[in-house]
Design a protein around this motif. Structure first.
Motif, PDB file in Angstrom:
ATOM      1  N   ASP A 266     -61.654  18.392 -32.267  1.00  0.00           N
ATOM      2  CA  ASP A 266     -61.725  18.702 -30.836  1.00  0.00           C
ATOM      3  C   ASP A 266     -61.831  17.430 -29.988  1.00  0.00           C
ATOM      4  O   ASP A 266     -62.100  17.490 -28.802  1.00  0.00           O
ATOM      5  CB  ASP A 266     -62.834  19.712 -30.524  1.00  0.00           C
TER       6      ASP A 266
ATOM      7  N   VAL B  32     -71.654  30.775 -34.569  1.00  0.00           N
ATOM      8  CA  VAL B  32     -70.597  30.410 -33.614  1.00  0.00           C
ATOM      9  C   VAL B  32     -70.790  28.964 -33.208  1.00  0.00           C
ATOM     10  O   VAL B  32     -71.554  28.647 -32.303  1.00  0.00           O
ATOM     11  CB  VAL B  32     -70.650  31.290 -32.341  1.00  0.00           C
TER      12      VAL B  32
ATOM     13  N   SER C  61     -66.947  24.927 -35.714  1.00  0.00           N
ATOM     14  CA  SER C  61     -66.069  25.405 -36.789  1.00  0.00           C
ATOM     15  C   SER C  61     -65.603  26.833 -36.495  1.00  0.00           C
ATOM     16  O   SER C  61     -64.403  27.122 -36.526  1.00  0.00           O
ATOM     17  CB  SER C  61     -66.789  25.371 -38.138  1.00  0.00           C
TER      18      SER C  61
ATOM     19  N   SER D 182     -76.738  32.152 -30.684  1.00  0.00           N
ATOM     20  CA  SER D 182     -76.763  31.618 -29.315  1.00  0.00           C
ATOM     21  C   SER D 182     -75.323  31.484 -28.828  1.00  0.00           C
ATOM     22  O   SER D 182     -74.430  31.173 -29.615  1.00  0.00           O
ATOM     23  CB  SER D 182     -77.378  30.222 -29.247  1.00  0.00           C
TER      24      SER D 182
HETATM   25  P1  NAP Z   1     -72.951  24.448 -35.937  1.00  0.00           P
HETATM   26  O1  NAP Z   1     -72.376  23.898 -34.709  1.00  0.00           O
HETATM   27  O2  NAP Z   1     -74.241  23.944 -36.439  1.00  0.00           O
HETATM   28  O3  NAP Z   1     -73.007  26.015 -35.725  1.00  0.00           O
HETATM   29  C1  NAP Z   1     -73.715  26.822 -36.607  1.00  0.00           C
HETATM   30  C2  NAP Z   1     -73.785  28.217 -36.043  1.00  0.00           C
HETATM   31  O4  NAP Z   1     -74.472  29.031 -36.965  1.00  0.00           O
HETATM   32  C3  NAP Z   1     -74.572  28.280 -34.736  1.00  0.00           C
HETATM   33  O5  NAP Z   1     -73.995  29.277 -33.945  1.00  0.00           O
HETATM   34  C4  NAP Z   1     -75.957  28.713 -35.213  1.00  0.00           C
HETATM   35  O6  NAP Z   1     -76.700  29.374 -34.227  1.00  0.00           O
HETATM   36  C5  NAP Z   1     -75.546  29.676 -36.299  1.00  0.00           C
HETATM   37  N1  NAP Z   1     -76.590  29.933 -37.262  1.00  0.00           N
HETATM   38  C6  NAP Z   1     -77.251  29.038 -38.023  1.00  0.00           C
HETATM   39  N2  NAP Z   1     -78.146  29.662 -38.797  1.00  0.00           N
HETATM   40  C7  NAP Z   1     -78.052  30.988 -38.501  1.00  0.00           C
HETATM   41  C8  NAP Z   1     -78.723  32.160 -38.938  1.00  0.00           C
HETATM   42  N3  NAP Z   1     -79.711  32.091 -39.839  1.00  0.00           N
HETATM   43  N4  NAP Z   1     -78.367  33.348 -38.419  1.00  0.00           N
HETATM   44  C9  NAP Z   1     -77.385  33.390 -37.492  1.00  0.00           C
HETATM   45  N5  NAP Z   1     -76.713  32.346 -37.030  1.00  0.00           N
HETATM   46  C10 NAP Z   1     -77.054  31.157 -37.536  1.00  0.00           C
HETATM   47  O7  NAP Z   1     -71.935  24.333 -37.189  1.00  0.00           O
HETATM   48  P2  NAP Z   1     -70.377  24.042 -37.191  1.00  0.00           P
HETATM   49  O8  NAP Z   1     -69.682  24.983 -36.292  1.00  0.00           O
HETATM   50  O9  NAP Z   1     -69.936  24.002 -38.605  1.00  0.00           O
HETATM   51  O10 NAP Z   1     -70.286  22.614 -36.555  1.00  0.00           O
HETATM   52  C11 NAP Z   1     -71.160  21.571 -36.984  1.00  0.00           C
HETATM   53  C12 NAP Z   1     -70.741  20.262 -36.405  1.00  0.00           C
HETATM   54  O11 NAP Z   1     -69.610  19.824 -37.119  1.00  0.00           O
HETATM   55  C13 NAP Z   1     -70.290  20.270 -34.956  1.00  0.00           C
HETATM   56  O12 NAP Z   1     -71.303  20.227 -34.019  1.00  0.00           O
HETATM   57  C14 NAP Z   1     -69.467  19.030 -34.927  1.00  0.00           C
HETATM   58  O13 NAP Z   1     -70.275  17.890 -34.793  1.00  0.00           O
HETATM   59  C15 NAP Z   1     -68.804  19.085 -36.286  1.00  0.00           C
HETATM   60  N6  NAP Z   1     -67.484  19.707 -36.148  1.00  0.00           N
HETATM   61  C16 NAP Z   1     -66.580  19.042 -35.424  1.00  0.00           C
HETATM   62  C17 NAP Z   1     -65.335  19.582 -35.237  1.00  0.00           C
HETATM   63  C18 NAP Z   1     -64.366  18.826 -34.423  1.00  0.00           C
HETATM   64  O14 NAP Z   1     -63.444  19.435 -33.967  1.00  0.00           O
HETATM   65  N7  NAP Z   1     -64.521  17.534 -34.215  1.00  0.00           N
HETATM   66  C19 NAP Z   1     -65.011  20.830 -35.773  1.00  0.00           C
HETATM   67  C20 NAP Z   1     -65.969  21.484 -36.517  1.00  0.00           C
HETATM   68  C21 NAP Z   1     -67.208  20.931 -36.698  1.00  0.00           C
HETATM   69  P3  NAP Z   1     -77.602  28.550 -33.178  1.00  0.00           P
HETATM   70  O15 NAP Z   1     -76.643  27.900 -32.230  1.00  0.00           O
HETATM   71  O16 NAP Z   1     -78.453  29.561 -32.558  1.00  0.00           O
HETATM   72  O17 NAP Z   1     -78.377  27.543 -33.980  1.00  0.00           O
END
Ligand code: NAP
Length: 473
Positions: free
Chosen positions: A52, A175, A178, A199
Motif C-alpha cells: 500500500d 480487519v 492484509s 475495530s
Molecule cells: P493487523 O493490522 O494487526 O490487523 C489484525 C486484525 O485482527 C485487526 O483488525 C485486529 O483487531 C484483529 N484481531 C486481532 N486479534 C483478534 C481477536 N482475538 N479477535 C478478533 N479480531 C482480532 O494485521 P495485518 O492486517 O496482517 O497487518 C499487519 C501489518 O502488516 C500492517 O499494519 C502493515 O504494517 C503490514 N502490512 C502491510 C501491507 C502493505 O501493503 N504495505 C499489507 C499488509 C500488511 P484490532 O484492530 O481491534 O486489534
C-alpha cells in the motif's frame, strides 16, 4: 576482514548486504530460515497481496525499479524485484536457505558471536546483524476451541492455497492491512463471507492504475513526489494536527461515498482518532461489504466450535473455512532467538518491558550486534525501505570505522542509549499513538514499534556515526 552474519533475507537483510558489499566488505553471509529470500514478501501470498506504499517509492534508492507494472505493486512483482537486486549485488550466492538461527551468544574472549542453528550447527562471526523484521511471526487469536474447528483454517500470512474457497462459507477474522486486500477476492469465490471486525479502520482511496512502459522515466519523477507526500502524510500522526483532521475527513467521506447502508456505515466508522492504527488504502473493500452474501459482525468472538464461530450474543456462525487476518507478534523483536550479550545477559530479559535500542539499532552490552528494523523504527506513513537503507548506511559506517581503527568490538554507551530512548518516548507521547491502543504498544505501555514522525528526521539523525556515542575496543 571483519566477518558479518545477517539473520534474514527480506528487504532489511538485503539492504545491509548490498550496502556492505558495495563498500568493500566482502565477508558477508545471510542465514534465511525459509526456502527462499524475500521475508514478508515471500510469506504473504494471500489473494490480492500487495503493497500500500506507491511502487515508485517502493524500491531501494540504489536500485530504483522503473519496471513496476502498477502504481501499487502486487506481491509476485515485489518478490521478483528483490530477487533481481539480490542477483545484481552478488547477494544470492551468500544466502544460506533453510538455516534457522536459534541462538547468538557473545564470546567476550574472542570478541565474536557464536551463532547457533536449529540443526545444532554453530558458526562464529565478528559482527551479527539481525534483520528478522517486525511483522514476521503470525499471531493467532487466543480463542478457546481454535484447534477444534472441523473445517480448514489458516493465518493470512500462511495462506493455504490448497483450500478451494469456491462455494464455501468463509469466516474472515480481523480487519487490517492484509484483510482489506484479500476480503474482496475471497468474496468473489465464497458462497458466503462473514467478516469479524473488532475495530473499524480509516480507509482512504487508493490512486492505483497501470504504469505503462512509456511511463518508466516518469517513475523516477514520481518517486520524490511520493516521498514528499509521505512526509506530509506523516504529519497527520501528530496528535490533534490539522493534516490528521483533513485525513480523517477524507477517510469518512470515502466511507460515505462507498457505503450506502446506514447500519453498515456506522459499524465501519472508527471510534478513535485517525492514525492510531495503520491508515489503510482501498477502493474495493467497502463495496465488497455491501454485497448480499457478505456480512460484517462486530460482536466479539468468544470461542471457536467445530462447526463455526460463536459470538458474545450467543450466535453460532456456521462456516466451512476460517481465515485469521489477526496480525503478527510485533512485540517479539528478537525473542524467538536466544540472544546473550556481555556476561551472558539475555536480550529478552533486557527487553522485558519492551524493546529499545540506540537509533533502533544498537543495544548497550550487546557488542557488535546491529539491529535492522529494530525498536521504534516502524512507520505510520512513508516507505520502510527508506528507513532500512538509512540503517544499513549507518551500520556500514560503524564497520568502516572498526576496520580503519583496528577495533574488534563496538558497544553503544548505556547513557547515550537511555537519552535517545527518552527523547523518542517523549516525542511519541505527543503523537496520536500516545493516547490510544494498538499493536505498536508493548503490554508494559511503552510504544516500541514506531518512529515518531516522518522519515527525514530519522535519516538526518543516522546520517553519520557519532564516534563518542560508542565504546571502541
Ligand atoms: P493487523 O493490522 O494487526 O490487523 C489484525 C486484525 O485482527 C485487526 O483488525 C485486529 O483487531 C484483529 N484481531 C486481532 N486479534 C483478534 C481477536 N482475538 N479477535 C478478533 N479480531 C482480532 O494485521 P495485518 O492486517 O496482517 O497487518 C499487519 C501489518 O502488516 C500492517 O499494519 C502493515 O504494517 C503490514 N502490512 C502491510 C501491507 C502493505 O501493503 N504495505 C499489507 C499488509 C500488511 P484490532 O484492530 O481491534 O486489534
Amino acid at each position: 576482514m571483519t566477518s558479518v552474519g545477517i539473520i534474514g533475507s527480506g528487504f532489511g537483510g538485503i539492504a545491509v548486504a548490498a550496502e556492505l558489499l558495495s563498500h568493500g566488505h566482502h565477508d558477508v553471509r545471510l542465514w534465511e530460515r525459509g526456502d527462499d529470500i524475500g521475508g514478508v514478501w515471500r510469506d504473504n501470498t494471500y489473494p490480492g497481496a500487495g503493497c500500500d506504499v506507491p511502487s515508485p517509492l517502493y524500491s531501494y534508492s540504489f536500485a530504483v525499479n522503473t519496471q513496476w507494472s502498477k502504481r501499487y505493486a502486487l506481491q509476485p512483482e515485489i518478490r521478483e524485484y528483490l530477487h533481481r537486486v539480490a542477483d545484481e549485488y552478488g547477494i544470492t550466492p551468500r544466502v544460506q536457505l533453510g538455516r534457522e538461527v536459534v541462538s547468538a551468544h557473545w564470546q567476550q574472549d574472542e570478541q565474536a558471536w557464536d551463532v547457533g542453528f536449529a540443526d545444532g550447527a554453530v558458526e562464529r562471526v565478528d559482527v551479527l546483524v539481525s534483520a528478522v523484521g517486525q511483522l514476521s511471526e503470525p499471531r493467532l487469536p487466543a480463542l478457546p476451541g481454535l484447534e477444534d474447528f472441523a473445517g480448514d483454517w489458516f493465518h493470512s500470512a500462511r495462506w493455504d492455497h490448497d483450500v478451494d474457497l469456491a462455494g464455501k462459507r468463509v469466516a474472515a477474522v480481523g480487519v487490517g492491512a492484509s484483510a482489506i486486500q484479500y476480503v474482496p477476492h475471497v468474496a468473489e469465490d465464497a458462497a458466503h463471507l462473514t467478516l469479524f471486525q473488532r475495530s473499524a479502520n480509516y480507509i482512504l482511496p487508493k490512486p492505483d492504475g497501470p504504469l505503462p512502459r512509456w511511463w518508466r522515466p516518469g517513475i523516477r519523477l514520481e518517486r520524490p513526489l511520493w516521498w514528499t507526500f509521505g512526509e506530509q502524510f506523516s504529519r497527520g500522526l501528530d496528535e490533534g494536527s490539522l493534516v490528521g483532521k483533513v485525513e480523517q475527513k477524507a477517510a469518512l467521506a470515502h466511507l460515505r461515498r462507498q457505503v450506502q447502508d446506514p447500519r453498515l456505515r456506522e459499524l465501519l466508522t472508527p471510534d478513535y482518532p485517525i492514525g492510531c492504527k495503520r491508515i489503510l488504502f482501498s477502493n474495493n473493500f467497502y463495496p465488497t461489504l455491501e454485497r448480499d452474501h457478505v456480512d460484517v459482525v462486530a460482536d466479539r468472538i468468544v470461542r471457536v466450535l467445530p462447526q463455526g464461530v460463536e459470538t458474545a450474543d450467543g450466535t453460532v456462525h456456521e462456516v466451512d473455512v476460517i481465515v485469521y487476518g489477526t496480525g503478527f507478534d510485533s512485540q517479539d523483536f528478537l525473542s524467538s532467538i536466544d540472544v546473550r550479550g556481555a556476561g551472558g545477559e539475555p536480550l529478552a530479559e533486557r527487553w522485558t518491558d519492551g524493546a529499545h535500542a540506540h537509533l533502533g539499532m544498537y543495544v548497550p552490552g550487546f557488542p557488535n550486534l546491529f539491529v535492522s528494523y529494530g525498536p521504534n523504527t516502524n512507520l505510520g506513513g512513508g516507505s520502510i525501505i527508506y528507513m532500512l537503507e538509512a540503517q544499513a548506511r549507518h551500520m556500514r559506517q560503524v564497520l568502516d570505522r572498526m576496520e580503519a581503527g583496528g577495533y574488534e568490538a563496538v558497544d553503544v554507551r548505556p547513557e547515550v542509549e537511555a537519552e535517545y530512548d527518552q527523547q523518542v518516548q517523549e516525542r511519541l507521547e505527543s503523537s496520536v499513538w500516545g493516547s490510544c491502543d494498538s499493536w505498536y504498544r508493548h503490554p508494559s505501555g511503552r510504544i516500541t514499534s514506531n518512529w515518531p514522525g516522518s522519515t527525514y528526521p530519522y535519516h538526518r539523525r543516522v546520517r553519520t556515526v557519532e564516534p563518542e556515542d560508542f565504546a571502541w575496543t
